[in-house]
Design a protein around this motif. Sequence first.
Motif, PDB file in Angstrom:
ATOM      1  N   GLU A  94       5.600  -9.409   2.416  1.00  0.00           N
ATOM      2  CA  GLU A  94       6.128  -9.938   3.669  1.00  0.00           C
ATOM      3  C   GLU A  94       7.554 -10.449   3.500  1.00  0.00           C
ATOM      4  OE1 GLU A  94       3.276 -10.777   2.301  1.00  0.00           O
ATOM      5  OE2 GLU A  94       1.766  -9.929   3.664  1.00  0.00           O
ATOM      6  N   ALA A  95       7.806 -11.199   2.432  1.00  0.00           N
ATOM      7  CA  ALA A  95       9.156 -11.726   2.201  1.00  0.00           C
ATOM      8  C   ALA A  95      10.150 -10.601   1.947  1.00  0.00           C
ATOM      9  CB  ALA A  95       9.140 -12.689   1.010  1.00  0.00           C
ATOM     10  N   GLU A  96       9.708  -9.558   1.261  1.00  0.00           N
ATOM     11  CA  GLU A  96      10.594  -8.425   1.011  1.00  0.00           C
ATOM     12  C   GLU A  96      10.984  -7.738   2.313  1.00  0.00           C
ATOM     13  OE1 GLU A  96      13.098  -6.179  -0.817  1.00  0.00           O
ATOM     14  OE2 GLU A  96      11.896  -7.632  -1.943  1.00  0.00           O
ATOM     15  N   ILE A  97      10.025  -7.570   3.197  1.00  0.00           N
ATOM     16  CA  ILE A  97      10.306  -6.935   4.487  1.00  0.00           C
ATOM     17  C   ILE A  97      11.299  -7.782   5.293  1.00  0.00           C
ATOM     18  CG2 ILE A  97       9.273  -6.337   6.710  1.00  0.00           C
ATOM     19  CD1 ILE A  97       6.771  -5.484   5.135  1.00  0.00           C
ATOM     20  N   VAL A  98      11.133  -9.105   5.266  1.00  0.00           N
ATOM     21  CA  VAL A  98      12.065  -9.989   5.971  1.00  0.00           C
ATOM     22  C   VAL A  98      13.477  -9.841   5.406  1.00  0.00           C
ATOM     23  CG1 VAL A  98      12.689 -12.403   6.398  1.00  0.00           C
ATOM     24  CG2 VAL A  98      10.318 -11.656   6.692  1.00  0.00           C
ATOM     25  N   GLY A  99      13.591  -9.869   4.088  1.00  0.00           N
ATOM     26  CA  GLY A  99      14.906  -9.723   3.468  1.00  0.00           C
ATOM     27  C   GLY A  99      15.567  -8.407   3.825  1.00  0.00           C
ATOM     28  N   ARG A 100      14.787  -7.341   3.816  1.00  0.00           N
ATOM     29  CA  ARG A 100      15.344  -6.033   4.167  1.00  0.00           C
ATOM     30  C   ARG A 100      15.770  -5.988   5.628  1.00  0.00           C
ATOM     31  NH1 ARG A 100      17.590  -2.440   1.642  1.00  0.00           N
ATOM     32  NH2 ARG A 100      16.469  -0.636   2.450  1.00  0.00           N
ATOM     33  N   ALA A 101      15.010  -6.634   6.509  1.00  0.00           N
ATOM     34  CA  ALA A 101      15.389  -6.667   7.917  1.00  0.00           C
ATOM     35  C   ALA A 101      16.700  -7.428   8.111  1.00  0.00           C
ATOM     36  CB  ALA A 101      14.273  -7.302   8.746  1.00  0.00           C
ATOM     37  N   SER A 106       0.852  -1.189   0.000  1.00  0.00           N
ATOM     38  CA  SER A 106       0.000   0.000   0.000  1.00  0.00           C
ATOM     39  C   SER A 106       0.889   1.240   0.000  1.00  0.00           C
ATOM     40  CB  SER A 106      -0.892   0.008   1.242  1.00  0.00           C
ATOM     41  OG  SER A 106      -0.093   0.162   2.416  1.00  0.00           O
ATOM     42  N   GLN A 107       0.287   2.412  -0.212  1.00  0.00           N
ATOM     43  CA  GLN A 107       1.068   3.648  -0.233  1.00  0.00           C
ATOM     44  C   GLN A 107       1.736   3.899   1.127  1.00  0.00           C
ATOM     45  OE1 GLN A 107       1.984   5.378  -2.667  1.00  0.00           O
ATOM     46  NE2 GLN A 107       2.025   7.589  -2.299  1.00  0.00           N
ATOM     47  N   SER A 108       0.993   3.697   2.211  1.00  0.00           N
ATOM     48  CA  SER A 108       1.589   3.904   3.534  1.00  0.00           C
ATOM     49  C   SER A 108       2.499   2.751   3.939  1.00  0.00           C
ATOM     50  CB  SER A 108       0.485   4.095   4.583  1.00  0.00           C
ATOM     51  OG  SER A 108      -0.343   2.950   4.652  1.00  0.00           O
ATOM     52  N   GLY A 109       2.175   1.539   3.490  1.00  0.00           N
ATOM     53  CA  GLY A 109       2.996   0.383   3.838  1.00  0.00           C
ATOM     54  C   GLY A 109       4.304   0.318   3.083  1.00  0.00           C
ATOM     55  N   LEU A 110       4.421   1.087   1.992  1.00  0.00           N
ATOM     56  CA  LEU A 110       5.627   1.056   1.177  1.00  0.00           C
ATOM     57  C   LEU A 110       6.867   1.462   1.969  1.00  0.00           C
ATOM     58  CD1 LEU A 110       6.733   0.631  -1.727  1.00  0.00           C
ATOM     59  CD2 LEU A 110       6.244   3.062  -2.145  1.00  0.00           C
ATOM     60  N   GLN A 111       6.686   2.309   2.969  1.00  0.00           N
ATOM     61  CA  GLN A 111       7.834   2.766   3.738  1.00  0.00           C
ATOM     62  C   GLN A 111       8.561   1.630   4.444  1.00  0.00           C
ATOM     63  OE1 GLN A 111       7.107   4.685   7.625  1.00  0.00           O
ATOM     64  NE2 GLN A 111       4.948   4.613   7.061  1.00  0.00           N
ATOM     65  N   TRP A 112       7.895   0.468   4.621  1.00  0.00           N
ATOM     66  CA  TRP A 112       8.546  -0.641   5.312  1.00  0.00           C
ATOM     67  C   TRP A 112       9.677  -1.250   4.494  1.00  0.00           C
ATOM     68  CZ3 TRP A 112       8.650  -1.506  10.225  1.00  0.00           C
ATOM     69  CH2 TRP A 112       7.620  -1.007  11.023  1.00  0.00           C
ATOM     70  N   VAL A 113       9.707  -1.009   3.184  1.00  0.00           N
ATOM     71  CA  VAL A 113      10.872  -1.427   2.404  1.00  0.00           C
ATOM     72  C   VAL A 113      12.123  -0.708   2.912  1.00  0.00           C
ATOM     73  CG1 VAL A 113      11.896  -1.532   0.094  1.00  0.00           C
ATOM     74  CG2 VAL A 113       9.436  -1.863   0.381  1.00  0.00           C
ATOM     75  N   PHE A 114      11.942   0.534   3.326  1.00  0.00           N
ATOM     76  CA  PHE A 114      13.038   1.292   3.932  1.00  0.00           C
ATOM     77  C   PHE A 114      13.139   1.021   5.429  1.00  0.00           C
ATOM     78  CE2 PHE A 114      14.563   5.048   6.166  1.00  0.00           C
ATOM     79  CZ  PHE A 114      15.780   5.267   5.543  1.00  0.00           C
TER      80      PHE A 114
END
Length: 475
Positions: A98-105, A42-50
């Motif tokens: 979800e997988a992208e967020i895990v990888g970034r973490a 989502s637009q607000s959830g996109l920040q979690w990539v960062f």
Amino acid sequence: MSADPRRWWALAVLATAQFMVIMDTSIIGVALPDMQRELGFSQSGLQWVFNAYVVALGGLLLLGGKLSDLLGARRVFAAGWLVLIGGSVVAAAATGAEAEIVGRAVQGVGSALIAPSALTLLMVLFSARPKELAKAMAFYGAAAPAGGTAGVFLGGVITEWLSWPWVFIIYIPIGLVTLALVPAVLPDVPGRRTGLDVLGALAVTGGLALAVYAIVQAPGRGWADPATVLQLGGAVLLLAAFVGVQRIARGPLMPLSVWRTPNLAGANVAMALLGAAWIPMWYFLNLYLQQVLGYGAFPSGAALLPMTALMMVLMVGVTGRLIGRFGTKPLIVTGLVVLAAGLAVLSTIDAGGSFAADVLPGSLISAVGMSLVFIPATMAALGGVAPEQGGLASGIVNTTYQVGSAIGLAAMTAIATSHGADELGDLPRLTDGFQAAFIGAAVVALAGAGLALVTLRTRAVQAGAGEPVKERIQA
């Protein structure tokens, strides 16, 4: 003590590490819209990539600094690269949010081991020779904006002509080459094996992550919503528990006595608010270029190059001389005021605007401000710390910047969303949201300038001809 003949090669490896850690925050900026479309953010959830990256990085930097002191900086540096490579594989292969967020973490965990151990190794190699240390710090400091510049450019090139997963794939060969060089050029610094404060690390990381999550979710469900209140309360309790653990632990993650070091607290406040103002500016400028002005990935990256190139030039050629002439405090205060001015200019962006009128002036002014703050604040934070606490202090100063970045981005996203930044089909409303975020970031920068003015102690600068600059704390 004789100089290590490998020290300049070692500096190249350490500067590369700093380069890559910072590039990992900037290279994804241009790719964000493509990742949003393909992974379902989502637009607000996109920040979690960062934020998944910087919350892990900021929350674990103290642990990384402690591990560097306890186990040996070279070992921790190498372990960090192994973790960063693993996270890059996961992030590149992700097929959902979800997988992208895990990888970034996981990438953030690796960087949390790399950053403080790299700075510890640099101090070990150069601290006995002030002239060389100043030069080494200049190159190491310049690696940060260079990484930002390369990330912006490479992110645009890769996303335009390959695909977004390649912004993570490039870390794999670079990491493998770095690991091959570690035993050849980096000194084997012995560790001091004492306790390891795992409980403290869990408390501080959990508290920071919960605070960011609560701030991100608050605009949608309300600040008075029970879930928001409980999450923010839980974050406060976890952070308070962290402080309590530090008082009683045998081997605390952050011995509270370190805060008696002159200027450490004030410099870290400045770094936290610098991150809270700068990172939202960079994030929303990327979105404005692509979602409002309609730029593609490569033109968007190219549009940010003047800003990042100016920072690199100023940090390498100007900031060090200004520190020698004026000391750290005047530059920190002035730089934050200049950053606020640049953000104020950016807050005038228009839905029918252009790069030359709406982006370039404000971004260049902001770059000047950033260039005046980052290295002086780092030097002010580390200047009075005992050598045996170098890893800890570097972990603290990096932590405050990253934590400030994460919380600042979460807060500015909340402000932007409440002013229309989630309405992708309505360019005027979308722009209104971005304007609000820039105004909020400008207020944060001004607050940082005021706090730096009050909390930093004045330094008198003395330098003889050909002698290194020395700064003395005035009572």
